[in-house]
Design an enzyme around this catalytic site. Structure first.
Site: not given
Ligand code: UD1
Length: 428
Positions: A22-23, A117, A122, A305, A397
């Site tokens: 999915k991701n 979620c 986030r 995850d 989802r």
């Molecule tokens: C993606 C995955 C999700 C998974 C996560 C971590 C998708 C669609 N979703 O989510 O299933 O749980 O990776 O493996 O691929 N952060 C910041 N600033 C930012 C971006 C992130 O502080 O601009 C922090 C987040 O709050 C979190 C950490 O970085 O604590 C990791 O987040 P991130 O890897 O960005 O998660 P997603 O891409 O949202």
């Protein structure tokens, strides 16, 4: 709203096949928007997040055609809108990839702030920092992220936190920027590499995806291409745990064993039998399992995850286990539901102390997010009696026909639906 009704106690046996990731699919389908051409994407998972993304892209003018059950054609030659509004995208997190793609190709994008979620704060500050470094002006206005640039220039970008989303988004925005972009401290998940491979197949020049530094030489144009998405590491891990938690013997097929290493290692440590067989893994649990400690970390560490599913297994595993969640601060909400089934778990901040119990009992429980929902299913598979799981929409989802796949290996699970519409195996 659909429910799952599960009668626990069946020992799972047989073979189950993993769908496309999915991701990775969310990144790859968004990346197709960068091409002035037609892409054919294979192994697209039939999950709701993908349908939401495809609907949003159709609204921009992109033409999407079903080729077969898991193959779609994306024709992005004509895009007549650069605004993705909240209605289209409120349910998914990956809406932010449309920001990177539209900005990368048209130097302008307006996308509603992402939903997804509820597992913690986030923020998208690292995405925005990346776009700004490339020369875009970015503002958040009335819930919309607006990005615009006269031209995008390659830049050196250091991510303050390892972020999957920011790494992919910066790749999307920079593949057609002038000059060279480097991303330091990037995420290294298999889906990062998959998105980079797809972009390269479209004519991009990206090196180092999956390592500590990604280097992107901007190109003038991208063309459509044919690409097959990798198998879903998290779906695979969920079925591995389904086998382990029921004392089963299941071959999980169509996966990449290397992507499963962190999960396989923990299961082995618990006493689960793991046998790699080409692109399958046999998972069996013929003896009592013992507790282990888990800490979630960016890849190649233990994936956040998989944290809820692994915790579900530890609730019925001998001894005390400590689960530390280091990525998201609100990812233990499902524990309240598990408590209703008789688990012994104490949550303190970002740590859960799990004392294994001898049995769980079925009751009515509610999923609070996608992976939490998967954890509840796993617990229900071993619980005594009937468990009713509400809010199955969260699970839909990210899991393709989970009830059918589990039934195929012997679980007693049915979907109770209000809808008369039959769920079909088609992404659109
Ligand atoms: C993606 C995955 C999700 C998974 C996560 C971590 C998708 C669609 N979703 O989510 O299933 O749980 O990776 O493996 O691929 N952060 C910041 N600033 C930012 C971006 C992130 O502080 O601009 C922090 C987040 O709050 C979190 C950490 O970085 O604590 C990791 O987040 P991130 O890897 O960005 O998660 P997603 O891409 O949202």
């Amino acid at each position: 709203m659909d429910q799952f009704i599960i009668n626990g106690g069946n020992v799972l046996k047989g073979r189950v096949e993993v769908s496309g990731a999915k991701n990775a699919a969310l990144g790859i389908i968004s990346a197709a928007l960068l091409a002035d051409g037609i892409s054919t994407i294979q192994n697209v998972p039939y999950v709701d997040d993908i349908r939401v993304l495809l609907e949003a892209m159709k609204d921009l003018g992109v033409r999407i055609k079903n080729i077969d059950d898991h193959t779609i054609e994306i024709d992005s030659r004509k895009v007549d809108k650069l605004v993705v509004d909240y209605e289209h995208i409120k349910k998914i997190r990956a809406s932010y990839y449309l920001l990177g793609s539209l900005l990368g190709r048209f130097k302008e994008a307006q996308v509603a702030m992402p939903g997804g979620c509820n597992i913690g704060q986030r923020p998208i500050d690292q995405h925005i920092k990346g776009f700004e470094a490339l020369g875009a002006e970015v503002e958040v206005d009335h819930g919309m992220v607006k990005a615009r640039a006269k031209r995008l220039n390659g830049a050196s970008i250091y991510l303050d936190v390892v972020s999957v989303g920011a790494t992919i988004n910066i790749m999307l925005a920079s593949v057609m920027a002038k000059g060279v972009t480097t991303i330091e401290n990037p995420a290294k998940e298999p889906h990062i590499v998959d998105v980079a491979n797809y972009l390269n197949s479209m004519g991009a020049e990206i090196k180092g995806a999956g390592t500590d530094i990604i280097k992107i030489h901007g190109v003038d144009k991208l063309h459509g291409s044919e690409y097959m998405i990798i198998p879903d590491q998290i779906e695979a891990g969920t079925y591995m745990i389904a086998s382990a938690i029921t004392g089963g013997d299941v071959v999980v097929e169509n996966l990449i064993p290397k992507h499963m290493e962190a999960i396989s290692a923990k299961l082995l440590e618990m006493g689960v039998g793991i046998e790699e067989q080409g692109d399958s893994i046999r998972v069996y649990a013929h003896k009592e399992l013992k507790g282990v400690n888990i800490k979630t970390l960016p890849y190649p560490g233990f994936p956040t995850d998989m944290q809820p599913q692994m915790t579900a297994l530890l609730t019925v595993t001998k001894g005390t286990s400590i689960v530390s969640e280091s990525i998201f601060e609100n990812r233990f909400q499902y524990v309240d539901e598990l408590n209703r089934m008789g688990v012994n778990v104490k949550v303190e901040g970002n740590t859960a102390i799990v004392s294994g119990v001898k049995k769980l009992t079925g009751t009515e429980i509610t999923a609070s997010d996608l992976r939490a929902g998967a954890a509840l299913i796993l617990a229900a598979l071993v619980a005594e009696g009937e468990t009713v799981i509400n809010h199955v929409d969260y699970i839909d989802r990210g899991y393709e026909f989970i009830e059918e796949k589990l039934r195929g290996i012997g679980a007693d699970i049915v979907r109770k639906s209000d809808s008369k519409e039959k769920r079909q195996l088609k992404v659109m």
